[in-house]
Design an enzyme around this catalytic site. Structure first.
Site, PDB file in Angstrom:
ATOM      1  N   TYR A 184       0.846  -1.197   0.000  1.00  0.00           N
ATOM      2  CA  TYR A 184       0.000   0.000   0.000  1.00  0.00           C
ATOM      3  C   TYR A 184       0.877   1.241   0.000  1.00  0.00           C
ATOM      4  O   TYR A 184       0.672   2.173  -0.774  1.00  0.00           O
ATOM      5  CB  TYR A 184      -0.928  -0.014   1.219  1.00  0.00           C
ATOM      6  CG  TYR A 184      -1.728   1.244   1.383  1.00  0.00           C
ATOM      7  CD1 TYR A 184      -2.972   1.384   0.788  1.00  0.00           C
ATOM      8  CD2 TYR A 184      -1.253   2.309   2.145  1.00  0.00           C
ATOM      9  CE1 TYR A 184      -3.713   2.530   0.934  1.00  0.00           C
ATOM     10  CE2 TYR A 184      -1.981   3.468   2.302  1.00  0.00           C
ATOM     11  CZ  TYR A 184      -3.215   3.577   1.691  1.00  0.00           C
ATOM     12  OH  TYR A 184      -3.937   4.729   1.833  1.00  0.00           O
ATOM     13  N   ILE A 192     -13.083   6.450   4.425  1.00  0.00           N
ATOM     14  CA  ILE A 192     -14.378   6.918   3.948  1.00  0.00           C
ATOM     15  C   ILE A 192     -15.414   5.842   4.230  1.00  0.00           C
ATOM     16  O   ILE A 192     -15.207   4.670   3.903  1.00  0.00           O
ATOM     17  CB  ILE A 192     -14.337   7.221   2.431  1.00  0.00           C
ATOM     18  CG1 ILE A 192     -13.208   8.198   2.085  1.00  0.00           C
ATOM     19  CG2 ILE A 192     -15.687   7.713   1.932  1.00  0.00           C
ATOM     20  CD1 ILE A 192     -13.323   9.570   2.698  1.00  0.00           C
TER      21      ILE A 192
END
Length: 118
Positions: free
Chosen positions: A19, A52
């Site tokens: 990531y 989110i």
């Protein structure tokens, strides 16, 4: 030796090296493309959203399952909540609009201060 149970509280780049590598690549790509394309009046920017939450999404699932990672993530965000898709969309609309005609080569965090590491 890393205690797997302690990994969940770490930032994504520390939990998942891939990531972090992809994020760094995107940041470099954004700035290099912006530099190469500026003379052609092409703007290049990157939106880096934080955590989110939306219906059916990863964070909603964790919240509904009472996953202990969810409150830790909340604690990592100075605003005390996860972001909304609309908040990321607002930044995208701004960047696509004439109001951002002088903005290029930027990585814009839309994360309620999550990167600040509250």
């Amino acid at each position: 030796i890393i205690n797997i149970s302690s990994i969940a509280g770490l930032r994504p780049a520390l939990r998942m090296p891939a990531y972090g590598a992809v994020k760094a690549t995107m940041m470099h790509y954004t700035t290099s493309q912006a530099g190469m394309l500026a003379r052609k009046k092409i703007r290049v920017n990157c939106i880096a959203p934080g955590s989110i939450e939306f219906p059916g999404g990863h964070w909603e699932s964790r919240r509904l399952a009472n996953d202990p990672v969810y409150p830790r993530i909340l604690q990592s965000i100075p605003f005390g909540r996860l972001g909304l898709p609309e908040e990321v969309a607002d930044v995208a609309l701004f960047l696509a609009s004439p109001l951002a005609r002088w903005v290029t080569g930027q990585i814009i965090a839309v994360d309620g201060g999550q990167l600040l590491g509250a």
